[in-house]
Design a protein around this motif. Structure first.
Motif, PDB file in Angstrom:
ATOM      1  N   ASP A 140       0.782  -1.643   0.103  1.00 50.08           N
ATOM      2  CA  ASP A 140       0.434  -0.314  -0.094  1.00 50.08           C
ATOM      3  C   ASP A 140       0.734   1.534  -0.677  1.00 50.08           C
ATOM      4  O   ASP A 140       0.288   2.019   0.469  1.00 50.08           O
ATOM      5  N   LYS A 141       1.924   1.164   0.188  1.00 56.97           N
ATOM      6  CA  LYS A 141       3.176   2.594  -0.159  1.00 56.97           C
ATOM      7  C   LYS A 141       3.413   2.321  -1.423  1.00 56.97           C
ATOM      8  O   LYS A 141       4.394   3.172  -1.637  1.00 56.97           O
ATOM      9  N   VAL A 142       3.056   1.730  -2.359  1.00 59.16           N
ATOM     10  CA  VAL A 142       3.610   1.298  -4.127  1.00 59.16           C
ATOM     11  C   VAL A 142       3.213   2.408  -4.564  1.00 59.16           C
ATOM     12  O   VAL A 142       1.498   2.445  -3.723  1.00 59.16           O
ATOM     13  N   ASP A 143       3.245   3.179  -5.884  1.00 53.30           N
ATOM     14  CA  ASP A 143       2.333   3.249  -6.049  1.00 53.30           C
ATOM     15  C   ASP A 143       1.650   3.034  -7.708  1.00 53.30           C
ATOM     16  O   ASP A 143       2.110   2.163  -8.598  1.00 53.30           O
ATOM     17  N   LEU A 144       0.114   2.571  -6.945  1.00 54.60           N
ATOM     18  CA  LEU A 144      -0.574   0.963  -7.975  1.00 54.60           C
ATOM     19  C   LEU A 144      -0.054   1.897  -9.360  1.00 54.60           C
ATOM     20  O   LEU A 144      -0.506   0.940 -10.939  1.00 54.60           O
ATOM     21  N   LYS A 145      -0.482   3.357  -9.863  1.00 52.63           N
ATOM     22  CA  LYS A 145      -0.338   3.613 -11.706  1.00 52.63           C
ATOM     23  C   LYS A 145       0.916   2.967 -12.054  1.00 52.63           C
ATOM     24  O   LYS A 145       0.795   3.582 -13.328  1.00 52.63           O
ATOM     25  N   ASP A 146       1.779   2.810 -12.043  1.00 53.80           N
ATOM     26  CA  ASP A 146       3.033   1.882 -12.219  1.00 53.80           C
ATOM     27  C   ASP A 146       2.743   1.070 -12.615  1.00 53.80           C
ATOM     28  O   ASP A 146       3.874   0.220 -13.611  1.00 53.80           O
ATOM     29  N   TYR A 147       1.268   0.169 -12.587  1.00 54.81           N
ATOM     30  CA  TYR A 147       1.454  -1.203 -12.787  1.00 54.81           C
ATOM     31  C   TYR A 147      -0.032  -0.945 -13.193  1.00 54.81           C
ATOM     32  O   TYR A 147      -1.218  -0.356 -13.179  1.00 54.81           O
ATOM     33  N   HIS A 148      -0.633  -1.732 -14.651  1.00 58.50           N
ATOM     34  CA  HIS A 148      -1.804  -2.221 -15.571  1.00 58.50           C
ATOM     35  C   HIS A 148      -2.953  -2.839 -14.316  1.00 58.50           C
ATOM     36  O   HIS A 148      -3.512  -2.495 -14.674  1.00 58.50           O
ATOM     37  N   ILE A 149      -1.923  -3.904 -14.303  1.00 60.08           N
ATOM     38  CA  ILE A 149      -2.892  -5.074 -13.225  1.00 60.08           C
ATOM     39  C   ILE A 149      -2.513  -5.590 -12.117  1.00 60.08           C
ATOM     40  O   ILE A 149      -1.065  -5.296 -11.698  1.00 60.08           O
ATOM     41  N   LEU A 150      -3.190  -5.776 -11.090  1.00 61.27           N
ATOM     42  CA  LEU A 150      -3.306  -6.252  -9.993  1.00 61.27           C
ATOM     43  C   LEU A 150      -2.969  -7.176  -9.381  1.00 61.27           C
ATOM     44  O   LEU A 150      -4.793  -7.814  -9.632  1.00 61.27           O
ATOM     45  N   SER A 203      -9.175   2.213   4.015  1.00 60.11           N
ATOM     46  CA  SER A 203      -8.297   3.321   3.223  1.00 60.11           C
ATOM     47  C   SER A 203      -7.578   2.553   1.499  1.00 60.11           C
ATOM     48  O   SER A 203      -7.436   3.083   1.351  1.00 60.11           O
ATOM     49  N   GLN A 204      -6.869   1.014   2.172  1.00 64.09           N
ATOM     50  CA  GLN A 204      -7.108   0.617   1.560  1.00 64.09           C
ATOM     51  C   GLN A 204      -7.797   0.208   0.486  1.00 64.09           C
ATOM     52  O   GLN A 204      -7.397   0.050  -0.930  1.00 64.09           O
ATOM     53  N   LEU A 205      -8.745  -0.532   0.881  1.00 63.23           N
ATOM     54  CA  LEU A 205      -9.828   0.006   0.124  1.00 63.23           C
ATOM     55  C   LEU A 205      -9.678   0.746  -1.165  1.00 63.23           C
ATOM     56  O   LEU A 205     -11.093   0.479  -2.634  1.00 63.23           O
ATOM     57  N   THR A 206     -10.245   1.855  -0.128  1.00 64.51           N
ATOM     58  CA  THR A 206     -10.458   3.110  -1.400  1.00 64.51           C
ATOM     59  C   THR A 206      -9.302   3.404  -1.728  1.00 64.51           C
ATOM     60  O   THR A 206      -9.272   3.403  -3.927  1.00 64.51           O
ATOM     61  N   LYS A 207      -8.129   2.854  -2.027  1.00 66.04           N
ATOM     62  CA  LYS A 207      -7.309   3.071  -2.527  1.00 66.04           C
ATOM     63  C   LYS A 207      -7.249   2.240  -3.792  1.00 66.04           C
ATOM     64  O   LYS A 207      -7.300   2.372  -5.425  1.00 66.04           O
ATOM     65  N   ASP A 227     -15.532  -8.174  -1.642  1.00 61.37           N
ATOM     66  CA  ASP A 227     -16.971  -7.538  -1.744  1.00 61.37           C
ATOM     67  C   ASP A 227     -18.064  -7.049  -0.594  1.00 61.37           C
ATOM     68  O   ASP A 227     -17.298  -6.473  -0.021  1.00 61.37           O
ATOM     69  N   GLY A 228     -18.952  -6.562  -1.235  1.00 67.13           N
ATOM     70  CA  GLY A 228     -20.080  -5.869   0.396  1.00 67.13           C
ATOM     71  C   GLY A 228     -20.430  -5.093  -0.034  1.00 67.13           C
ATOM     72  O   GLY A 228     -19.737  -4.067  -1.557  1.00 67.13           O
ATOM     73  N   GLU A 229     -20.965  -3.780   1.095  1.00 70.42           N
ATOM     74  CA  GLU A 229     -21.268  -2.346   0.578  1.00 70.42           C
ATOM     75  C   GLU A 229     -19.794  -1.186   0.866  1.00 70.42           C
ATOM     76  O   GLU A 229     -20.072  -0.477  -0.535  1.00 70.42           O
ATOM     77  N   ASN A 230     -19.155  -1.941   0.467  1.00 70.49           N
ATOM     78  CA  ASN A 230     -17.404  -1.332   0.710  1.00 70.49           C
ATOM     79  C   ASN A 230     -16.887  -1.121  -0.577  1.00 70.49           C
ATOM     80  O   ASN A 230     -16.000  -0.599  -0.593  1.00 70.49           O
ATOM     81  N   GLY A 231     -17.155  -2.011  -1.073  1.00 72.69           N
ATOM     82  CA  GLY A 231     -16.240  -3.501  -2.142  1.00 72.69           C
ATOM     83  C   GLY A 231     -16.699  -2.644  -2.935  1.00 72.69           C
ATOM     84  O   GLY A 231     -17.031  -1.729  -3.595  1.00 72.69           O
ATOM     85  N   PHE A 232     -16.774  -3.622  -3.980  1.00 73.95           N
ATOM     86  CA  PHE A 232     -16.848  -3.517  -5.640  1.00 73.95           C
ATOM     87  C   PHE A 232     -18.156  -4.196  -6.052  1.00 73.95           C
ATOM     88  O   PHE A 232     -19.239  -4.758  -5.090  1.00 73.95           O
ATOM     89  N   GLY A 233     -18.729  -4.060  -6.879  1.00 73.67           N
ATOM     90  CA  GLY A 233     -20.239  -4.658  -7.123  1.00 73.67           C
ATOM     91  C   GLY A 233     -20.184  -6.023  -7.001  1.00 73.67           C
ATOM     92  O   GLY A 233     -21.744  -7.054  -6.544  1.00 73.67           O
ATOM     93  N   ILE A 234     -19.716  -7.135  -7.004  1.00 73.96           N
ATOM     94  CA  ILE A 234     -20.326  -8.809  -7.113  1.00 73.96           C
ATOM     95  C   ILE A 234     -20.450  -8.806  -4.853  1.00 73.96           C
ATOM     96  O   ILE A 234     -20.669  -8.478  -4.632  1.00 73.96           O
TER      97      ILE A 234
END
Length: 824
Positions: A631-641, A655-659, A681-688
């Motif tokens: 979570d200290k890495v700039d994910l903009k450097d990667y296309h896929i995680l 905060s990590q999920l928001t990131k 998943d769930g309310e604070n996650g994505f749509g699944i």
């Protein structure tokens, strides 16, 4: 005079034997007071091979990923060692019923799990006593010892333990020395479980070992293991289910061995158990695979493992020491050789009978499909020395794997036939049968693995013979080549070059194009050009896209020849039907920069499968981000995680999920697999959303405790194969038909997505092969398998089932590659 000569010979032999150093004398510390590093083990075996060269032959049969040697020690009488090759050849003649040897072949395998470290320690004491006090066992026996199947894992554990142990060692189980970190010593370099790789041969250790195993095909094979510290010793006979191909003699001889072990354990007051937990069904274990090749295959389990250390207090207050553990494995090892030596004639005669019995229901397994998948299967068969051939043109009738009923299938010289009329007939039946007969649903591992499903091939199992050409195939899988003759060539002046997207070989071709700086497009719609039809996902390589690459044609020619990819050269981008090459539906494939999460909460096994896929199968770079700092890495450097499966729970903070969500929204691609989906998943996650199943209150009644396991199994799926529907117009499913056979490892299920359901189960959820409990079947009905959720400018890819499981589910791998290269 004769009596004097015999006495002189005895005294000379005694003096030579007495000069051999015990493991403790050689190592300089009492065996069991330290963990021996692998190089020290090698030194001791080399010492014995030098000092007792008339009775020990040592070979290096390969190396690990980390360049540690893999050894086999052949131990027998001087007469047998001098005649070793003749014994081997005569023994193998028993396969055809013409052998005339009276020697028993016993193979002892140690330390397949690196942190189950007592095996290697015990092996040194065992070989020493076979050469000294127990040398009489060797008159009628050749003992083959593999002192350490998994040197990388063993050294990982022993080095870790030597680094963290107290001095003197601490027996309190809460101490650091009894609690390994995320990457334990159990697995090999790529975090694979080598004890589940005997049949699939995905790892270099397994591949190299099997070449020698097939040269000997022993009468008895023992796989030495450890289990939890609180468990007593386990030895044969095994638990149910036994696979139906296992003979009465194989069952009975396990009992004979078990009773002999019990005699020694009883005399010492040691606790043990038999006929529980460890069954003989799944074919890729160190007990079952040898069993399906005619051996008495067994697992021995000592309490201890990575938690054991040099000594640990058990739950009943006893102290279990490494010396105790060595004594137990050493005892069963010697007892095994003893029983084999006393029953050498019986072992040989029953070995002949095993290979004589080839009267199976299905006489042939006939397969059609993509040529690359056929070749991949041929390579596996060659490693096992399973013969195969090509049928005559026509059709065959029998059990149709796709429909689960009787049917017919057209065949040609490009089809593959695997017959049960061959020495490896039993293994062929076990690996190819549509649905293995299960005598008990309480099993230790998966219950389905049939190779036609695993490789995505159309198949018919026939009860009659099939005409065709059958040859003695080389065991060298590298000699398996494409059916067409000659190397592919390309037109240097063409406008573009087009090829299909159907298999892992195509993905390796694309990966190497990227590594060589060649730009590639993909077709999002079927098209016809130059009289040829290409499906969605087909690769289009244009000269215009690569005009700045001076060696473009030379590189393309070289790479296509290496992968035997046939490129269709076209002189126009104007198609006969479909979308022209300049259409927005023919987009450039992004050369992705890929990262993957490691460490807790990921599973080492699930992480290792992906790591191995990238480095040893796809040959494409991946960056590993540890959970301590990702979570200290700039994910903009990667296309896929990639989030490998594991026990995530509520791992991600808000905060990590928001990131993560912000990164996806801005164009990132998140690939979540298995248990990782629970964390997003769930309310604070994505749509699944998890699938909700209505509870039947009438079934919520008290049940007898004795039935608790049976009640639990109703809700479980123990590795069963299900037939799913595929939307092959979706990029995640490019290269597939309308059906896919998925290996489901549990009952976790999720609702369909609003859009992007690439692979899914419909309402009818009875497995085509393997066991799934009645309640579990209801739960997984009408659920997602693989899907893509569009989230802002990016995507979240969900893989509920594992397409890379243990590296052997070949037909799932293209889904994973599609997630990397086709989904955009």
């Amino acid at each position: 005079m004769t009596r004097f000569l015999h006495l002189s010979f005895f005294l000379f032999s005694f003096i030579i034997t007495a000069q051999l150093k015990s493991p403790s004398e050689f190592l300089g510390y009492e065996l069991g007071s330290e963990f021996t590093r692998h190089y020290e083990v090698v030194d001791y075996y080399e010492y014995l091979a030098k000092e007792a060269s008339d009775r020990v032959k040592l070979i290096e049969y390969g190396q690990t990923n980390e360049r540690r040697p893999l050894l086999l020690a052949f131990v027998s009488s001087a007469e047998n060692i001098s005649n070793l090759e003749n014994i081997r050849q005569e023994h193998l003649k028993d396969i055809e019923g013409s052998g005339n040897t009276s020697k028993a072949i016993v193979w002892l395998s140690y330390n397949v799990h690196g942190n189950e470290s007592v095996g290697t320690e015990a092996s040194m004491q065992t070989i020493y006593e076979l050469l000294t006090t127990k040398s009489s066992y060797l008159e009628d026996t050749v003992v083959i010892m593999d002192p350490c199947i998994n040197p990388d894992g063993r050294d990982r554990y022993s080095n870790w333990y030597n680094q963290y142990k107290n001095s003197p060692h601490q027996v309190d189980p809460n101490s650091k020395e009894h609690n390994e970190g995320w990457w334990s010593g159990r697995s090999n370099h790529y975090m694979f479980d080598l004890n589940r790789d005997w049949a699939w041969l995905t790892q270099v250790e397994s591949q190299q070992r099997l070449k020698y195993y097939n040269k000997w095909l022993p009468h008895v094979h023992v796989d030495f293991h450890e289990q939890g510290v609180d468990n007593p010793y386990y030895f044969a006979p095994a638990a149910e289910p036994y696979h139906e191909v296992i003979t009465d003699f194989q069952r009975d001889f396990q009992v004979t061995l078990g009773k002999n072990h019990a005699k020694y354990f009883d005399a010492n007051g040691w606790f043990y158990f038999t006929k529980e937990i460890f069954d003989l069904f799944y074919p890729s274990y160190g007990d079952t695979y040898p069993t399906y090749n005619g051996a008495i295959g067994m697992t021995y389990e000592q309490g201890g493992s990575g938690r054991g250390g040099l000594g640990v207090i058990t739950k009943i207050g006893d102290t279990l020491t490494l010396k105790d553990r060595i004594a137990h494995h050493h005892t069963t090892g010697l007892s095994t050789v003893e029983v084999a030596s006393k029953n050498a004639d019986k072992l040989n005669s029953e070995f002949k009978k095993f290979y004589k019995n080839r009267n199976f229901k299905y006489k042939n397994y006939v397969l059609n499909g993509d040529e690359d998948k056929i070749i991949a299967l041929k390579k596996l068969l060659s490693k096992h020395e399973i013969a195969y051939g090509s049928p005559s043109k026509g059709s065959v009738k029998g059990f149709n794997y796709s429909t689960g009923t009787s049917g017919s299938m057209p065949i040609s010289e490009k089809s593959l036939v695997v017959s049960t009329n061959q020495p490896k007939a039993t293994l062929v039946k076990v690996l190819f049968e549509p649905n293995a007969k299960l005598s008990d649903s309480l099993t230790y591992d998966i219950t389905a693995w049939s190779l036609p499903y695993a490789y995505g091939l159309n198949a018919i199992a026939t009860t009659s013979s099939v005409d065709g050409t059958f040859t003695d195939n080389s065991s060298d899988e590298d000699k398996v080549v494409h059916i067409y003759v000659g190397k592919p060539t390309i037109d240097e002046g063409a406008y573009a070059y087009v090829t299909d997207w159907n298999s892992m070989e195509d993905t390796r071709f694309l990966a190497e194009l990227f590594k060589n700086g060649i730009r590639v497009r993909k077709a999002d719609h079927p098209f016809t050009i130059k009289g040829s039809t290409f499906k969605r996902g087909s690769l289009i390589i244009t000269r215009a896209d690569n005009q700045n690459k001076s060696d473009f044609i030379e590189s393309l020619q070289r790479i296509s020849q290496k992968h035997l990819v046939q490129l269709t050269s076209v002189n126009t981008g104007y198609v006969d039907s479909g979308k022209d090459f300049g259409s927005s539906s023919v987009q450039m494939i992004t050369k992705p920069k890929i990262a993957m999460l490691s460490g807790k909460p990921t599973s080492t096994l699930r992480f290792g499968e992906i790591w191995h896929f990238f480095e040893q199968q796809l040959h494409y770079p991946v960056t590993i981000l540890d959970s301590d700092y990702w979570d200290k890495v700039d994910l903009k450097d990667y296309h896929i995680l990639i989030l490998p499966g594991g026990g995530y729970g509520n791992y991600f903070t808000e905060s990590q999920l928001t990131k993560l969500k912000e990164w996806v929204k801005n164009g990132g691609k998140l690939l979540a697999m298995g248990g990782a989906i629970n964390a997003i998943d769930g309310e604070n996650g994505f749509g699944i959303k998890k699938k909700e199943v209505e509870k039947d209150s009438s079934k919520n009644q008290p049940k007898p405790h004795k039935n608790s396991q049976r009640e639990f199994i109703k809700k479980a799926i123990t590795g069963a194969i299900f037939k799913t529907k595929v939307d092959n117009s979706h990029p995640l499913a490019y290269g597939y038909g309308t059906d896919y056979f998925t290996l489901k490892l549990g009952s976790d299920s999720y609702d369909y997505l609003k859009n992007g359901n690439a692979v899914y189960l419909e309402g009818n959820t009875k497995p085509v092969s393997g066991f799934a409990g009645s309640e579990a079947q209801k739960k997984v009905g009408s659920s997602l398998i693989f899907g893509v959720e569009q989230y802002g400018q990016g995507q979240v890819i969900y893989m509920i089932d594992n397409p890379l499981f243990r590296g052997f589910w070949e037909n799932g791998k293209l889904f994973f590659a599609n997630a990397l290269f086709m989904v955009d």
